[in-house]
Design a protein around this motif. Structure first.
Motif, short mmCIF file in Angstrom:
data_model
loop_
_atom_site.label_atom_id
_atom_site.label_comp_id
_atom_site.label_asym_id
_atom_site.label_seq_id
_atom_site.Cartn_x
_atom_site.Cartn_y
_atom_site.Cartn_z
N THR A 430 0.86 -1.22 0.14
CA THR A 430 -0.13 0.05 -0.01
C THR A 430 0.88 1.27 -0.09
OG1 THR A 430 -0.04 0.30 2.47
CG2 THR A 430 -1.84 -1.12 1.39
N THR A 431 2.03 1.11 0.23
CA THR A 431 2.99 2.42 0.21
C THR A 431 2.94 2.94 -1.05
OG1 THR A 431 5.13 1.06 -0.14
CG2 THR A 431 4.17 1.37 2.18
N THR A 432 3.33 4.34 -1.09
CA THR A 432 3.30 4.87 -2.44
C THR A 432 4.64 4.52 -3.06
OG1 THR A 432 2.20 6.95 -1.24
CG2 THR A 432 3.71 7.28 -3.29
N ALA A 433 5.89 4.17 -2.26
CA ALA A 433 7.03 3.81 -2.98
C ALA A 433 6.77 2.45 -3.61
CB ALA A 433 8.12 3.79 -2.05
N TYR A 434 5.98 1.59 -3.18
CA TYR A 434 5.82 0.29 -3.81
C TYR A 434 5.06 0.58 -5.04
CZ TYR A 434 4.16 -4.32 -4.47
OH TYR A 434 3.83 -5.75 -5.18
N LYS A 435 3.90 1.24 -4.98
CA LYS A 435 3.19 1.42 -6.09
C LYS A 435 3.85 2.14 -7.10
CE LYS A 435 -1.16 1.66 -3.33
NZ LYS A 435 -2.34 2.50 -2.90
N LEU A 436 4.76 3.34 -6.70
CA LEU A 436 5.36 3.99 -7.74
C LEU A 436 6.45 2.82 -8.69
CD1 LEU A 436 5.80 6.72 -9.23
CD2 LEU A 436 7.87 7.10 -7.77
N ARG A 437 7.13 2.28 -7.88
CA ARG A 437 8.00 1.27 -8.40
C ARG A 437 7.52 0.23 -9.42
NH1 ARG A 437 13.24 -0.95 -9.00
NH2 ARG A 437 12.91 -2.93 -9.80
N LYS A 438 6.03 -0.27 -9.12
CA LYS A 438 5.60 -1.19 -9.74
C LYS A 438 5.00 -0.51 -11.15
CE LYS A 438 6.18 -4.97 -7.70
NZ LYS A 438 7.05 -5.89 -8.24
#
Length: 444
Positions: A430-438
Motif C-alpha cells: 500500500t505504500t506510495t514507494a511500492y506503487k510507484l516502483r510497480k
C-alpha cells in the motif's frame, strides 16, 4: 559559466531563488554552510523530524540564531529569515517556495516528499539518491506530468559524473565508460556500522566530531552506495551496467583510460558504453598511487586518426593504444556544491542530471545467512548490501530493490550472497514507494 553573476542579479533585484529543505543532516548541513554566502538564494524553511538538531547543526556551520528566528514560513518569506519546523507538508505546499531539496536519506519518505512537491508545483532536488536508484525514471515522469523539474543533486558523484559525460558528448566524443572511485576490497561487503570506521580511514573521534552517521557511511564502504550511484548514472546517461554487478577494477586517476576499456582491448569492460567503479586499493589492500577514490571520471574515444593525433600533440594522457582518453575530478564536495543545482534549476530551468531511461537497478543481497522472520535494515546496515544489475533482468527475476529493503520481514531464509526477491519478504503493497516502483516496471 555565469551562474554566480545571475545569482547576484537575483539578489540585487530582491528576487532570490526561494528554497525549502527537508532534512538537515550531514549533506543538508554542508549546503547550509554555503547558502549563508549566497544572497541570490533564500532558504525560507527547513523541515526536520528534530528541529532542535537542525538548529544545532545550523549553529555548528555558522548560522546566527537571529537568522533562523522566523516564527512561520510566512514570516520567513516576508522577513528574509528562515523558519525551522517539523512539518514537511506545510513546507512543500507553501506558495513562496520555488524549489524543494529532499535531503532525508530515506528513499521511501523521499518519494512521498517528491510526489507531494510535484503536486504543489515545486521543483525537486533529490539528494536521496537511494530513491533515484530504484525509481528515478518514474519520479522524472511524474515531474514532467506536473510541469516541474526533478533533478539529481550536484556535489553528489552521480550528478558530477553526468556533467563529465555531457561534456564529452557535447564535444563530439563517444563515451566508453563513466563512473566514480571507491575504496574497495571484497571483504568490505560484510562491513557493518560497528566496523565501518575500522576501514574508512578516519578515527571514531573524528567521525563523532563531524557528526557522521555510521550506517550511512557504511553504505559506501560495503558497496551499496557505489551500486546506487552507478545505477543513477546509468539511468541518467543511458550507459549500460555490468550483468553481474560492479567489478571494481583497480587503478588510479591516470590509469582510467587503460582499465576502463573493453576486455578485448586489455581493459575491464564487457563492451564500450558502461558504468563502472575504480578501486583505490589493490586486491592485496595496498593503496593505488594518485587514486580517484573521492572523484568522478569519464573515458572517451578518439575515433579518428586526426583526433588521436591531437591527443598526442597536446600531451593528453591516453591508454597504451592512444585511442582512449579520460577526464576526471579527483574530489567531490558533496553538499558544499549543492548551490550549483539550485542555481541551474532556478535560473536556467535545467536539471543537473535526471533519469531518462531504466538501465540499472540495485537489488538487496544478503550480507550473511539470514533467517525467516528477520527484519531487513536497508543500505549500510547489518543484513543486506546492494548489488548493481540491469533493470530488465532484475524485474524479470523479481528481485527486491534495495530501496524497499527497509523494515521488512523475511518470509524465507536467504543464504549469504543471494539476491532477495519480492516473494521472500512481507512487503507493504500500500505504500506510495511500492506503487510507484510497480508503475515504473510496467514502463520498462
Amino acid at each position: 559559466m555565469n551562474l554566480f553573476a545571475k545569482l547576484n542579479e537575483r539578489a540585487e533585484n530582491a528576487n532570490p531563488i526561494r528554497v525549502g529543505l527537508i532534512g538537515a543532516g550531514k549533506f543538508g548541513s554542508m549546503f547550509l554552510s554555503q547558502v549563508l554566502k549566497l544572497d541570490g538564494i533564500h532558504l525560507i524553511g527547513i523541515a526536520d523530524l528534530s528541529p532542535e538538531n537542525a538548529m544545532s547543526n545550523m549553529k555548528y556551520v555558522g548560522w546566527s540564531p537571529e537568522r533562523f528566528s522566523a516564527q512561520s514560513l510566512d514570516d520567513a518569506a516576508a522577513s528574509g529569515k528562515t523558519h525551522v519546523g517539523d512539518d514537511w507538508e506545510k513546507l512543500v505546499s507553501h506558495p513562496a517556495i520555488d524549489i524543494v531539496i529532499e535531503c532525508t536519506g530515506s528513499p521511501v519518505h523521499a518519494i512521498n516528499h517528491a510526489l507531494e512537491a510535484f503536486r504543489n508545483g515545486k521543483h525537486v532536488l533529490n539528494v536521496t539518491v537511494e530513491a533515484d536508484a530504484f525509481c528515478g525514471y518514474a519520479l522524472a515522469a511524474k515531474a514532467k506530468e506536473a510541469g516541474v523539474i526533478y533533478s539529481m543533486a550536484y556535489g553528489d558523484q552521480p550528478a558530477l559524473t553526468c556533467d563529465l559525460v555531457d561534456w564529452a558528448r557535447a564535444c563530439g566524443f563517444d563515451v566508453v565508460a563513466a563512473g566514480r572511485g571507491h575504496k574497495w576490497l571484497p571483504e568490505y561487503r560484510k562491513s557493518t556500522p560497528d566496523t565501518v570506521w575500522d576501514h574508512w580511514g578516519i578515527s571514531r573521534t573524528h567521525a563523532e566530531r563531524g557528526r557522521l552517521n555510521p550506517k550511512m557511511f557504511n553504505s559506501f564502504l560495503d558497496g551499496s552506495k557505489p551500486a546506487i550511484e552507478s545505477s543513477a548514472i546509468a539511468n541518467a546517461t543511458g550507459l549500460d551496467v555490468p550483468a553481474d554487478g560492479l567489478r571494481f577494477p583497480v587503478g588510479g586517476a591516470e590509469d582510467l583510460a587503460n582499465i576502463m576499456r573493453p576486455r578485448s582491448e586489455g581493459g575491464a569492460l564487457d563492451h564500450k558504453g558502461m558504468v563502472e567503479v575504480a578501486s583505490s586499493l589493490t586486491r592485496e589492500g595496498e593503496p593505488v598511487p594518485y587514486d580517484i577514490r573521492q572523484g568522478v571520471w569519464v573515458v572517451f574515444e578518439g575515433e579518428t586518426e586526426y583526433q588521436r593525433n591531437c591527443f598526442q600533440e597536446y600531451h593528453v594522457k591516453t591508454d597504451t593504444s592512444g585511442r582512449y582518453a579520460s577526464l576526471y575530478k579527483r574530489w567531490h564536495l558533496i553538499g558544499l556544491e549543492l548551490p550549483i543545482s539550485v542555481a541551474s534549476v532556478g535560473l536556467r530551468g535545467e536539471a543537473t542530471g535526471v533519469a531518462t531511461t531504466c538501465k540499472g537497478d540495485v537489488v538487496a543481497i544478503a550480507k550473511r545467512d539470514l533467517s525467516a522472520g528477520e527484519i531487513l535494515d536497508g543500505e549500510g546496515g547489518f543484513t543486506v548490501t546492494g548489488g548493481l544489475r540491469p533493470m530488465k533482468a532484475s524485474i524479470a527475476a523479481g528481485y527486491l530493490p534495495l530501496g524497499l529493503a527497509h523494515d521488512v520481514k523475511l518470509k524465507n531464509p536467504i543464504n549469504d550472497g543471494t539476491p532477495i526477491k519480492f516473494g521472500d519478504v512481507e512487503v507493504d503493497e500500500t505504500t506510495t514507494a511500492y506503487k510507484l516502483r510497480k508503475w515504473m516496471e510496467e514502463l520498462v
